[in-house]
Design a protein around this motif. Structure first.
Motif, mmCIF file in Angstrom:
data_model
loop_
_atom_site.group_PDB
_atom_site.id
_atom_site.type_symbol
_atom_site.label_atom_id
_atom_site.label_comp_id
_atom_site.label_asym_id
_atom_site.label_seq_id
_atom_site.Cartn_x
_atom_site.Cartn_y
_atom_site.Cartn_z
ATOM 1 N N ILE A 48 7.579 -3.162 8.510
ATOM 2 C CA ILE A 48 7.616 -2.591 7.160
ATOM 3 C C ILE A 48 6.594 -1.462 7.049
ATOM 4 N N GLU A 49 5.415 -1.661 7.638
ATOM 5 C CA GLU A 49 4.404 -0.609 7.625
ATOM 6 C C GLU A 49 4.862 0.606 8.431
ATOM 7 N N LEU A 50 5.594 0.367 9.515
ATOM 8 C CA LEU A 50 6.124 1.498 10.284
ATOM 9 C C LEU A 50 7.104 2.325 9.456
ATOM 10 N N GLN A 51 7.846 1.664 8.579
ATOM 11 C CA GLN A 51 8.735 2.397 7.663
ATOM 12 C C GLN A 51 7.917 3.327 6.767
ATOM 13 N N LYS A 52 6.800 2.838 6.260
ATOM 14 C CA LYS A 52 5.929 3.668 5.417
ATOM 15 C C LYS A 52 5.406 4.852 6.216
ATOM 16 N N LYS A 91 -3.166 1.660 12.567
ATOM 17 C CA LYS A 91 -4.558 1.889 12.189
ATOM 18 C C LYS A 91 -5.023 3.297 12.541
ATOM 19 N N ALA A 92 -4.386 3.912 13.531
ATOM 20 C CA ALA A 92 -4.813 5.233 13.991
ATOM 21 C C ALA A 92 -4.294 6.374 13.130
ATOM 22 N N ILE A 93 -3.259 6.121 12.338
ATOM 23 C CA ILE A 93 -2.613 7.182 11.565
ATOM 24 C C ILE A 93 -2.841 6.951 10.074
ATOM 25 N N PRO A 94 -3.332 7.942 9.332
ATOM 26 C CA PRO A 94 -3.691 7.773 7.914
ATOM 27 C C PRO A 94 -2.512 7.964 6.962
ATOM 28 N N ASP A 148 -0.228 4.568 1.300
ATOM 29 C CA ASP A 148 0.100 3.193 0.880
ATOM 30 C C ASP A 148 -0.043 2.176 2.010
ATOM 31 N N LYS A 149 -1.003 2.410 2.874
ATOM 32 C CA LYS A 149 -1.235 1.481 3.986
ATOM 33 C C LYS A 149 -1.723 0.133 3.460
ATOM 34 N N ALA A 157 -1.462 -6.585 5.478
ATOM 35 C CA ALA A 157 -0.213 -6.784 6.221
ATOM 36 C C ALA A 157 -0.386 -6.416 7.693
ATOM 37 N N ILE A 158 -1.159 -5.373 7.965
ATOM 38 C CA ILE A 158 -1.382 -4.957 9.354
ATOM 39 C C ILE A 158 -2.194 -6.020 10.089
#
Length: 317
Positions: free
Chosen positions: A78-82, A281-284, A287-288, A292-293
């Motif tokens: 889901i975070e990769l979608q963001k 974590k490396a990419i800013p 809405d991180k 969840a990470i």
């Protein structure tokens, strides 16, 4: 459980000559040289099976549970979608390089990254051996042509680092060509970074006995045998040669602009989750969700300086 790693500066380039193995006086324990590996045999010797999970000084005693893995993977995807939406909106260009041992799980890890991403935004590059025309070009030319456009993520399933790994070990390039590559790769990557490309480099490693079990499993699975090439059959007898080549590669091409991180991959589930965590974590991106990470496992994803300081790639003798 293996001892913890101490901290070090991951961004500082490590100056090594092409022949150095990057191993300190007190290297990590190595596996005993085992006899009796036969990829065509119905079963492997018990000694190899018993040693596989802990080979390469792997720090965990048990495999991750599949139920926990599935739960955490869904949150990370889901975070990769963001991340991809953010990249598309802001015209970001992201390159993630996957290198490592044969059988370390590069393709499977990339597959978990891209599983639910729009293929028009996330592209995997796995180039075949160069054509006669490409052999006559600037070495980096065919890789440069695969760089992302605005809003795109590109995953390299092996990359220009073939020259420092398989080409070097198998004699497909000369020592001078290897030395030239080790000098020029940081320059090439510096150009990419200065042009605005975000470059993340992951090296997946496994122990010798784990590599034996995975290559053996591929040979005996008709749906996976296609993954084996003639070069893969040289992975075990040349294991130590690859260790020395990889140590030199990691040390000499890790820079502030493009640092290497090593992913210990005896447990594929832990490796996949933490590779994704590292990238998130490396990419800013916007809405991180840090909860969840979750926390990056620093026993699995290791800055290259710390990895080499504690022995680097394992050897069988």
């Amino acid at each position: 459980m293996a001892k913890k790693f101490s901290g070090s500066n991951a961004n500082a380039p490590i100056a090594l000559s092409a022949g150095e193995s990057a191993k300190p006086a007190k290297a990590r324990p190595v596996s005993p040289k085992l006899k009796g590996f036969d990829i065509e045999a119905d079963t492997l010797p018990e000694a190899i099976i018993d040693a596989a999970y802990h080979s390469g000084d792997y720090p965990y005693g048990k495999r991750m549970k599949r139920k926990r893995y599935n739960r955490e993977l869904e949150l990370l995807q889901i975070e990769l979608q963001k991340l991809t939406r953010w990249a598309s909106k802001h015209g970001e260009r992201i390159v993630i390089v996957f290198e490592g041992r044969d059988g370390a799980g590069k393709g499977g890890t990339i597959g978990r990254f891209t599983q639910h991403l729009n293929p028009r935004q996330a592209r995997t590059v796995a180039l075949p051996k160069p054509s006669d025309t490409e052999k006559g070009q600037w070495y980096f030319q065919r890789y440069a042509s695969e760089m992302p456009t605005a809003g795109e993520l590109v995953f390299f399933d092996r990359s220009w680092y073939n020259r420092a790994g398989v080409e070097r070990v198998m004699g497909f390039c000369t020592p001078d060509e290897t030395e030239s590559f080790l000098h020029e790769a940081p320059v090439f990557e510096g150009m990419l970074a200065r042009d605005g490309i975000r470059l993340i480099k992951l090296f997946l490693t496994i122990g010798r006995e784990m590599q034996m079990t995975r290559l053996h499993a591929r040979w005996h699975d008709p749906l996976k045998r296609w993954k084996l090439s003639p070069i893969d059959f040289e992975a075990i007898p040349r294991f130590d040669d690859y260790s020395r080549a990889f140590d030199a590669m990691l040390g000499r091409t890790s820079t502030e602009a493009a640092p290497w991180h090593v992913v210990r991959s005896n447990d594929k589930l832990r490796a996949r989750l933490n590779a994704i965590r590292h990238v998130l974590k490396a990419i800013p991106y916007a809405d991180k969700d840090e909860a969840a990470i979750g926390k990056l496992d620093e026993e699995i994803v290791i800055p290259v300086g710390r990895y080499l300081h504690h022995g680097g790639e394992p050897e069988s003798r």
